[in-house]
Write a protein that holds these residues in place. Structure first.
Motif, PDB file in Angstrom:
ATOM      1  N   PHE A 199     -20.313  28.796 -79.360  1.00 46.09           N
ATOM      2  CA  PHE A 199     -20.363  30.257 -79.493  1.00 46.09           C
ATOM      3  C   PHE A 199     -19.750  30.674 -80.833  1.00 46.09           C
ATOM      4  O   PHE A 199     -20.337  31.476 -81.575  1.00 46.09           O
ATOM      5  CB  PHE A 199     -19.607  30.898 -78.321  1.00 46.09           C
ATOM      6  CG  PHE A 199     -19.333  32.364 -78.483  1.00 46.09           C
ATOM      7  CD1 PHE A 199     -20.326  33.309 -78.281  1.00 46.09           C
ATOM      8  CD2 PHE A 199     -18.061  32.804 -78.834  1.00 46.09           C
ATOM      9  CE1 PHE A 199     -20.059  34.664 -78.429  1.00 46.09           C
ATOM     10  CE2 PHE A 199     -17.782  34.155 -78.977  1.00 46.09           C
ATOM     11  CZ  PHE A 199     -18.784  35.084 -78.778  1.00 46.09           C
TER      12      PHE A 199
ATOM     13  N   LYS B 280     -17.737  36.263 -75.483  1.00 45.41           N
ATOM     14  CA  LYS B 280     -18.259  35.333 -74.479  1.00 45.41           C
ATOM     15  C   LYS B 280     -17.249  35.342 -73.338  1.00 45.41           C
ATOM     16  O   LYS B 280     -16.095  34.954 -73.522  1.00 45.41           O
ATOM     17  CB  LYS B 280     -18.415  33.926 -75.048  1.00 45.41           C
ATOM     18  CG  LYS B 280     -18.935  32.956 -74.011  1.00 45.41           C
ATOM     19  CD  LYS B 280     -19.579  31.769 -74.686  1.00 45.41           C
ATOM     20  CE  LYS B 280     -20.465  30.981 -73.766  1.00 45.41           C
ATOM     21  NZ  LYS B 280     -21.631  31.681 -73.276  1.00 45.41           N
TER      22      LYS B 280
ATOM     23  N   TRP C  43     -17.540  43.172 -82.944  1.00 48.43           N
ATOM     24  CA  TRP C  43     -17.287  41.864 -82.349  1.00 48.43           C
ATOM     25  C   TRP C  43     -18.288  41.494 -81.271  1.00 48.43           C
ATOM     26  O   TRP C  43     -18.996  42.347 -80.747  1.00 48.43           O
ATOM     27  CB  TRP C  43     -15.865  41.800 -81.804  1.00 48.43           C
ATOM     28  CG  TRP C  43     -15.601  42.537 -80.527  1.00 48.43           C
ATOM     29  CD1 TRP C  43     -15.543  41.999 -79.268  1.00 48.43           C
ATOM     30  CD2 TRP C  43     -15.349  43.937 -80.346  1.00 48.43           C
ATOM     31  NE1 TRP C  43     -15.259  42.978 -78.344  1.00 48.43           N
ATOM     32  CE2 TRP C  43     -15.138  44.178 -78.985  1.00 48.43           C
ATOM     33  CE3 TRP C  43     -15.284  45.025 -81.226  1.00 48.43           C
ATOM     34  CZ2 TRP C  43     -14.872  45.446 -78.465  1.00 48.43           C
ATOM     35  CZ3 TRP C  43     -15.017  46.297 -80.717  1.00 48.43           C
ATOM     36  CH2 TRP C  43     -14.812  46.492 -79.354  1.00 48.43           C
ATOM     37  N   VAL C  44     -18.310  40.197 -80.991  1.00 38.06           N
ATOM     38  CA  VAL C  44     -19.109  39.641 -79.904  1.00 38.06           C
ATOM     39  C   VAL C  44     -18.161  38.883 -78.993  1.00 38.06           C
ATOM     40  O   VAL C  44     -17.181  38.294 -79.449  1.00 38.06           O
ATOM     41  CB  VAL C  44     -20.245  38.725 -80.407  1.00 38.06           C
ATOM     42  CG1 VAL C  44     -21.339  39.525 -81.068  1.00 38.06           C
ATOM     43  CG2 VAL C  44     -19.724  37.671 -81.347  1.00 38.06           C
TER      44      VAL C  44
ATOM     45  N   GLU D  24     -22.153  29.679 -83.767  1.00 35.44           N
ATOM     46  CA  GLU D  24     -23.371  30.495 -83.802  1.00 35.44           C
ATOM     47  C   GLU D  24     -23.080  31.907 -84.297  1.00 35.44           C
ATOM     48  O   GLU D  24     -23.760  32.418 -85.193  1.00 35.44           O
ATOM     49  CB  GLU D  24     -23.992  30.558 -82.401  1.00 35.44           C
ATOM     50  CG  GLU D  24     -25.206  31.460 -82.325  1.00 35.44           C
ATOM     51  CD  GLU D  24     -25.683  31.702 -80.898  1.00 35.44           C
ATOM     52  OE1 GLU D  24     -26.472  32.637 -80.713  1.00 35.44           O
ATOM     53  OE2 GLU D  24     -25.252  30.975 -79.982  1.00 35.44           O
ATOM     54  N   LYS D  25     -22.066  32.534 -83.744  1.00 36.75           N
ATOM     55  CA  LYS D  25     -21.796  33.934 -84.084  1.00 36.75           C
ATOM     56  C   LYS D  25     -21.174  34.082 -85.467  1.00 36.75           C
ATOM     57  O   LYS D  25     -21.534  34.982 -86.223  1.00 36.75           O
ATOM     58  CB  LYS D  25     -20.908  34.593 -83.019  1.00 36.75           C
ATOM     59  CG  LYS D  25     -21.523  34.586 -81.629  1.00 36.75           C
ATOM     60  CD  LYS D  25     -22.932  35.151 -81.595  1.00 36.75           C
ATOM     61  CE  LYS D  25     -23.523  35.117 -80.188  1.00 36.75           C
ATOM     62  NZ  LYS D  25     -24.878  35.623 -80.116  1.00 36.75           N
TER      63      LYS D  25
ATOM     64  N   ILE E  89     -26.514  38.147 -84.897  1.00 33.10           N
ATOM     65  CA  ILE E  89     -25.530  37.785 -83.872  1.00 33.10           C
ATOM     66  C   ILE E  89     -25.888  38.247 -82.470  1.00 33.10           C
ATOM     67  O   ILE E  89     -25.169  37.946 -81.527  1.00 33.10           O
ATOM     68  CB  ILE E  89     -24.109  38.293 -84.237  1.00 33.10           C
ATOM     69  CG1 ILE E  89     -24.042  39.823 -84.238  1.00 33.10           C
ATOM     70  CG2 ILE E  89     -23.644  37.713 -85.556  1.00 33.10           C
ATOM     71  CD1 ILE E  89     -22.635  40.377 -84.364  1.00 33.10           C
TER      72      ILE E  89
ATOM     73  N   PHE F 127     -23.702  43.210 -79.703  1.00 30.17           N
ATOM     74  CA  PHE F 127     -22.310  43.235 -80.129  1.00 30.17           C
ATOM     75  C   PHE F 127     -21.669  44.550 -79.726  1.00 30.17           C
ATOM     76  O   PHE F 127     -22.343  45.490 -79.327  1.00 30.17           O
ATOM     77  CB  PHE F 127     -22.187  43.019 -81.646  1.00 30.17           C
ATOM     78  CG  PHE F 127     -22.888  44.061 -82.473  1.00 30.17           C
ATOM     79  CD1 PHE F 127     -22.240  45.238 -82.844  1.00 30.17           C
ATOM     80  CD2 PHE F 127     -24.197  43.872 -82.887  1.00 30.17           C
ATOM     81  CE1 PHE F 127     -22.881  46.200 -83.608  1.00 30.17           C
ATOM     82  CE2 PHE F 127     -24.855  44.829 -83.647  1.00 30.17           C
ATOM     83  CZ  PHE F 127     -24.195  46.001 -84.007  1.00 30.17           C
TER      84      PHE F 127
ATOM     85  N   GLU G 124     -13.937  35.445 -78.639  1.00 33.13           N
ATOM     86  CA  GLU G 124     -14.525  36.503 -79.462  1.00 33.13           C
ATOM     87  C   GLU G 124     -14.628  36.049 -80.914  1.00 33.13           C
ATOM     88  O   GLU G 124     -13.815  35.261 -81.390  1.00 33.13           O
ATOM     89  CB  GLU G 124     -13.681  37.776 -79.422  1.00 33.13           C
ATOM     90  CG  GLU G 124     -13.633  38.441 -78.077  1.00 33.13           C
ATOM     91  CD  GLU G 124     -12.753  39.681 -78.038  1.00 33.13           C
ATOM     92  OE1 GLU G 124     -12.895  40.436 -77.067  1.00 33.13           O
ATOM     93  OE2 GLU G 124     -11.935  39.895 -78.958  1.00 33.13           O
TER      94      GLU G 124
ATOM     95  N   GLY H 257     -23.739  33.726 -88.091  1.00 32.60           N
ATOM     96  CA  GLY H 257     -24.523  34.955 -88.190  1.00 32.60           C
ATOM     97  C   GLY H 257     -23.803  36.019 -89.000  1.00 32.60           C
ATOM     98  O   GLY H 257     -24.398  36.657 -89.880  1.00 32.60           O
TER      99      GLY H 257
END
Length: 142
Positions: free
Chosen positions: A120, A103, A100-101, A123-124, A79, A82, A48, A127
């Motif tokens: 991951f 995976k 949050w995001v 990238e996030k 992102i 989310f 996360e 963002g």
């Protein structure tokens, strides 16, 4: 499975490998807003990247959460999909606001998924950081 020492060493190796693979300074706690930070997290089932708004004063916590939430469409552009929770309860019982995001199906204990997690994370977090730097003055104006 791993014993406690082996698991601890794998977690340590994971974070060292991430730092070596992507050697840059992330904003994380250096937002210049007390109790407003970006975080990386990985466990045996997921990874996360989050924005945690941890002020004890609910009015301030809510004000910052609403500021970020007002940027919802821009955040989605940065992102992707989310999750958000205005009253997120941590394991220790503390209530924070969190965006949050996640995976799924990756593990801090599986070296074969580390690169996927690292990419991951980058990238996030990039963002989140782009949005924060672009709207920093707006966000801080609470």
């Amino acid at each position: 499975m791993f014993n406690k020492q082996e698991a601890q060493q794998l977690r340590k190796d994971f974070w060292i490998a991430f730092g070596k693979s992507f050697p840059r300074k992330w904003i994380l706690y250096d937002t210049k807003i007390k109790d407003f930070s970006f975080k990386f997290y990985a466990d045996p089932k997921k990874a996360e990247v989050s924005l945690d708004i941890e002020m004890n004063d609910e009015l301030f916590r809510n004000a910052y959460y609403e500021k970020i939430w007002s940027l919802e469409d821009l955040l989605k552009e940065e992102i992707g999909a989310f999750q958000k929770e205005e009253f997120y309860t941590l394991e220790n019982g503390k209530v924070i606001a969190r965006i949050w995001v996640t995976k799924e199906n990756v593990s801090i204990y599986n070296k074969n998924t580390w690169q996927e997690i690292f990419e991951f994370f980058v990238e996030k977090m990039e963002g989140f950081e782009r949005l924060y730097y672009e709207y920093e003055d707006f966000i801080k104006d609470v």
